[in-house]
Design a protein around this motif. Sequence first.
Motif, PDB file in Angstrom:
ATOM      1  N   GLY A  30      -5.082  -9.159  -0.949  1.00 10.83           N
ATOM      2  CA  GLY A  30      -3.957  -8.275  -1.255  1.00 10.83           C
ATOM      3  C   GLY A  30      -3.832  -7.097  -0.323  1.00 10.83           C
ATOM      4  O   GLY A  30      -2.928  -6.286  -0.469  1.00 10.83           O
ATOM      5  N   GLY A  31      -4.719  -6.947   0.619  1.00 12.22           N
ATOM      6  CA  GLY A  31      -4.617  -5.864   1.593  1.00 12.22           C
ATOM      7  C   GLY A  31      -5.428  -4.633   1.244  1.00 12.22           C
ATOM      8  O   GLY A  31      -5.466  -3.683   2.003  1.00 12.22           O
ATOM      9  N   SER A  34      -5.595   2.029  -0.811  1.00 14.71           N
ATOM     10  CA  SER A  34      -5.942   3.327  -0.245  1.00 14.71           C
ATOM     11  C   SER A  34      -5.628   4.401  -1.286  1.00 14.71           C
ATOM     12  O   SER A  34      -5.324   4.106  -2.434  1.00 14.71           O
ATOM     13  N   PRO A  38      -1.811   0.224  -3.003  1.00  9.40           N
ATOM     14  CA  PRO A  38      -1.990  -0.994  -2.204  1.00  9.40           C
ATOM     15  C   PRO A  38      -1.110  -0.979  -0.952  1.00  9.40           C
ATOM     16  O   PRO A  38      -0.093  -0.283  -0.885  1.00  9.40           O
ATOM     17  N   HIS A  39      -1.504  -1.776   0.026  1.00  8.65           N
ATOM     18  CA  HIS A  39      -0.817  -1.789   1.309  1.00  8.65           C
ATOM     19  C   HIS A  39       0.322  -2.790   1.370  1.00  8.65           C
ATOM     20  O   HIS A  39       1.188  -2.685   2.244  1.00  8.65           O
ATOM     21  N   THR A  40       0.343  -3.790   0.487  1.00 13.57           N
ATOM     22  CA  THR A  40       1.359  -4.837   0.548  1.00 13.57           C
ATOM     23  C   THR A  40       2.056  -4.982  -0.801  1.00 13.57           C
ATOM     24  O   THR A  40       1.591  -4.466  -1.819  1.00 13.57           O
ATOM     25  N   GLY A  43      -0.122  -6.833  -3.086  1.00  8.69           N
ATOM     26  CA  GLY A  43      -1.156  -5.947  -3.606  1.00  8.69           C
ATOM     27  C   GLY A  43      -0.675  -5.153  -4.810  1.00  8.69           C
ATOM     28  O   GLY A  43      -1.396  -4.970  -5.786  1.00  8.69           O
TER      29      GLY A  43
END
Length: 75
Positions: A30-31, A34, A38-40, A43
């Motif tokens: 899912g990336g 941070s 999530p980055h995507t 995610g």
Amino acid sequence: MKQDTRTLLRTGTGILGTGLLSVVLLFTIGGGVSRLGPHTNGGWFLLMIAMGCLPTGFLTLALGISKIFGDRSKA
């Protein structure tokens, strides 16, 4: 063990397992996450599944376990 208790335990385990699987997938495919999330898009979807399934599964499993003790005290 009664059938309704068995159903509660099976359902709680399934929901909790789905939440744990979504957390594992969030950090692997899912990336990752941070400080800002999530980055995507996938995610975010996995995070929403985890946020819904983990508390629900834990509480359903806790209800099933407490029902086991309640059934034993009645017997």
